[in-house]
Design a protein around this motif. Structure first.
Motif, PDB file in Angstrom:
ATOM      1  N   ASP A 136     -10.025  14.548 -23.597  1.00  0.00           N
ATOM      2  CA  ASP A 136      -9.029  13.490 -23.645  1.00  0.00           C
ATOM      3  C   ASP A 136      -9.717  12.206 -24.086  1.00  0.00           C
ATOM      4  O   ASP A 136     -10.696  11.780 -23.471  1.00  0.00           O
ATOM      5  N   THR A 137      -9.214  11.615 -25.149  1.00  0.00           N
ATOM      6  CA  THR A 137      -9.775  10.367 -25.635  1.00  0.00           C
ATOM      7  C   THR A 137      -8.746   9.661 -26.491  1.00  0.00           C
ATOM      8  O   THR A 137      -7.873  10.292 -27.085  1.00  0.00           O
ATOM      9  N   SER A 138      -8.881   8.359 -26.575  1.00  0.00           N
ATOM     10  CA  SER A 138      -8.055   7.561 -27.472  1.00  0.00           C
ATOM     11  C   SER A 138      -8.846   7.150 -28.713  1.00  0.00           C
ATOM     12  O   SER A 138      -8.318   6.474 -29.599  1.00  0.00           O
ATOM     13  N   GLU A 139     -10.116   7.562 -28.752  1.00  0.00           N
ATOM     14  CA  GLU A 139     -10.975   7.229 -29.876  1.00  0.00           C
ATOM     15  C   GLU A 139     -10.643   8.114 -31.083  1.00  0.00           C
ATOM     16  O   GLU A 139     -10.124   9.217 -30.934  1.00  0.00           O
ATOM     17  N   SER A 140     -10.950   7.627 -32.269  1.00  0.00           N
ATOM     18  CA  SER A 140     -10.746   8.428 -33.474  1.00  0.00           C
ATOM     19  C   SER A 140     -12.065   8.921 -34.056  1.00  0.00           C
ATOM     20  O   SER A 140     -12.100   9.921 -34.765  1.00  0.00           O
ATOM     21  N   ASN A 141     -13.133   8.229 -33.742  1.00  0.00           N
ATOM     22  CA  ASN A 141     -14.454   8.626 -34.233  1.00  0.00           C
ATOM     23  C   ASN A 141     -15.319   9.076 -33.058  1.00  0.00           C
ATOM     24  O   ASN A 141     -15.613   8.278 -32.160  1.00  0.00           O
ATOM     25  N   TYR A 142     -15.713  10.330 -33.086  1.00  0.00           N
ATOM     26  CA  TYR A 142     -16.527  10.861 -31.996  1.00  0.00           C
ATOM     27  C   TYR A 142     -17.188  12.155 -32.445  1.00  0.00           C
ATOM     28  O   TYR A 142     -16.941  12.643 -33.553  1.00  0.00           O
ATOM     29  N   GLN A 190     -20.016  19.027 -33.803  1.00  0.00           N
ATOM     30  CA  GLN A 190     -18.898  18.820 -34.721  1.00  0.00           C
ATOM     31  C   GLN A 190     -18.600  17.329 -34.823  1.00  0.00           C
ATOM     32  O   GLN A 190     -18.489  16.657 -33.793  1.00  0.00           O
ATOM     33  N   GLU A 191     -18.486  16.847 -36.030  1.00  0.00           N
ATOM     34  CA  GLU A 191     -18.086  15.452 -36.232  1.00  0.00           C
ATOM     35  C   GLU A 191     -16.567  15.411 -36.339  1.00  0.00           C
ATOM     36  O   GLU A 191     -15.971  16.183 -37.099  1.00  0.00           O
ATOM     37  N   ALA A 192     -15.932  14.529 -35.609  1.00  0.00           N
ATOM     38  CA  ALA A 192     -14.472  14.510 -35.535  1.00  0.00           C
ATOM     39  C   ALA A 192     -13.817  14.214 -36.873  1.00  0.00           C
ATOM     40  O   ALA A 192     -12.682  14.627 -37.120  1.00  0.00           O
ATOM     41  N   TYR A 193     -14.513  13.503 -37.753  1.00  0.00           N
ATOM     42  CA  TYR A 193     -13.905  13.144 -39.024  1.00  0.00           C
ATOM     43  C   TYR A 193     -13.968  14.286 -40.036  1.00  0.00           C
ATOM     44  O   TYR A 193     -13.369  14.206 -41.106  1.00  0.00           O
ATOM     45  N   ALA A 220     -19.368  19.008 -24.545  1.00  0.00           N
ATOM     46  CA  ALA A 220     -19.675  17.599 -24.330  1.00  0.00           C
ATOM     47  C   ALA A 220     -19.084  16.729 -25.434  1.00  0.00           C
ATOM     48  O   ALA A 220     -18.937  17.169 -26.580  1.00  0.00           O
ATOM     49  N   PHE A 221     -18.781  15.492 -25.063  1.00  0.00           N
ATOM     50  CA  PHE A 221     -18.138  14.515 -25.948  1.00  0.00           C
ATOM     51  C   PHE A 221     -19.027  13.291 -26.062  1.00  0.00           C
ATOM     52  O   PHE A 221     -19.643  12.862 -25.086  1.00  0.00           O
ATOM     53  N   MET A 222     -19.098  12.736 -27.260  1.00  0.00           N
ATOM     54  CA  MET A 222     -19.826  11.491 -27.458  1.00  0.00           C
ATOM     55  C   MET A 222     -18.989  10.556 -28.325  1.00  0.00           C
ATOM     56  O   MET A 222     -18.639  10.901 -29.457  1.00  0.00           O
ATOM     57  N   LYS A 223     -18.698   9.386 -27.791  1.00  0.00           N
ATOM     58  CA  LYS A 223     -17.967   8.387 -28.558  1.00  0.00           C
ATOM     59  C   LYS A 223     -18.914   7.757 -29.559  1.00  0.00           C
ATOM     60  O   LYS A 223     -20.078   7.463 -29.227  1.00  0.00           O
TER      61      LYS A 223
END
Lengths: 117, 115
Positions: free
Chosen positions: A26-32, A51-54, A93-96
């Motif tokens: 869960d995140t509101s970020e677009s780049n992570y 994995q790069e979100a973009y 794991a998630f990284m902003k």
């Protein structure tokens, strides 16, 4: 705040078969960035795949691949041709992505995978 | 390249005692992290250093935990006094400056048991 959820505490798979581990975030970020780490009994966390979100293309590393669904905020790990050495705890794991120095990993609670001979 | 070194590997102490953990990151890695992993949970960041400066210590219980990174290389994490709930694996990790998004390199951790 970002959260990572792994809903499967334990899984089992026969050697040479394929298994999929689930992860939602869960995140509101677009780049992570998203990661899967493996933690064998030695306790050292080993990076399996990232994995790069973009990027729309799903990452692959040999027998490991991901299914990244950005809109659904889902990031599952597929292990093909499972081997006994794949037995371990797997963490999502998630990284902003920030412009500064703070880039912390936020981990899920893990899935214990047992590969049966 | 040599990995992230941590010691000791195991430690058992009584509550209210003090304990210290040591970490030597990969040579050249400017960023160093300490994570706490309680049994059944994922690792949680305690503190992050950039060289010898603290970048993030928002989840460090500062009344009992302290950490330092002298000369921007080795780091020590201390707990004084320890509580039962501090029983966990303490993981150290490092990354090149500006490259943390490629993933960190972790050490094998120190398993602390407080009795």
């Amino acid at each position: 705040a970002q959260t990572v959820t792994q809903s499967q505490p334990e899984m089992s798979v026969q050697e040479a078969e394929t298994v999929t581990l689930s992860c939602t975030y869960d995140t509101s970020e677009s780049n992570y960035y998203l990661f899967w780490y493996k933690q064998p009994p030695s306790r050292q966390m080993i990076l399996v795949i990232r994995q790069e979100a973009y990027k729309q293309q799903n990452a692959t590393e040999n027998r490991f691949s991901v299914n990244f669904q950005k809109a659904a905020k889902s990031f599952s790990l597929k292990i093909s041709d499972s081997q006994l050495g794949d037995t371990a705890m797997y963490f999502c794991a998630f990284m902003k992505l920030t412009g500064g120095a703070t880039n912390k990993l936020i981990f899920g609670t893990g899935t214990l995978l047992a590969v049966q001979p | 390249e040599a990995g992230v070194a941590q010691s000791p590997r195991y430690k058992i102490i009584e509550k209210r005692q003090s304990v210290a953990f040591w970490c030597n990151p990969i040579s050249g890695h400017a960023t160093l992290y300490w994570y706490q992993q309680i049994l059944g949970q994922g690792p949680k960041l305690l503190i992050q250093f950039q060289n010898n400066g603290v970048v993030d210590d928002s989840q460090l219980p500062k009344d009992r935990f302290s950490a330092e990174r002298l000369k921007g290389v080795d780091s020590t994490l201390k707990i004084q006094p320890a509580k039962l709930e501090d029983s966990a694996v303490y993981l150290c990790a490092s990354s090149l400056r500006g490259s943390s998004h490629y993933g960190y390199t972790f050490g094998s951790g120190t398993r602390l048991t407080v009795v």
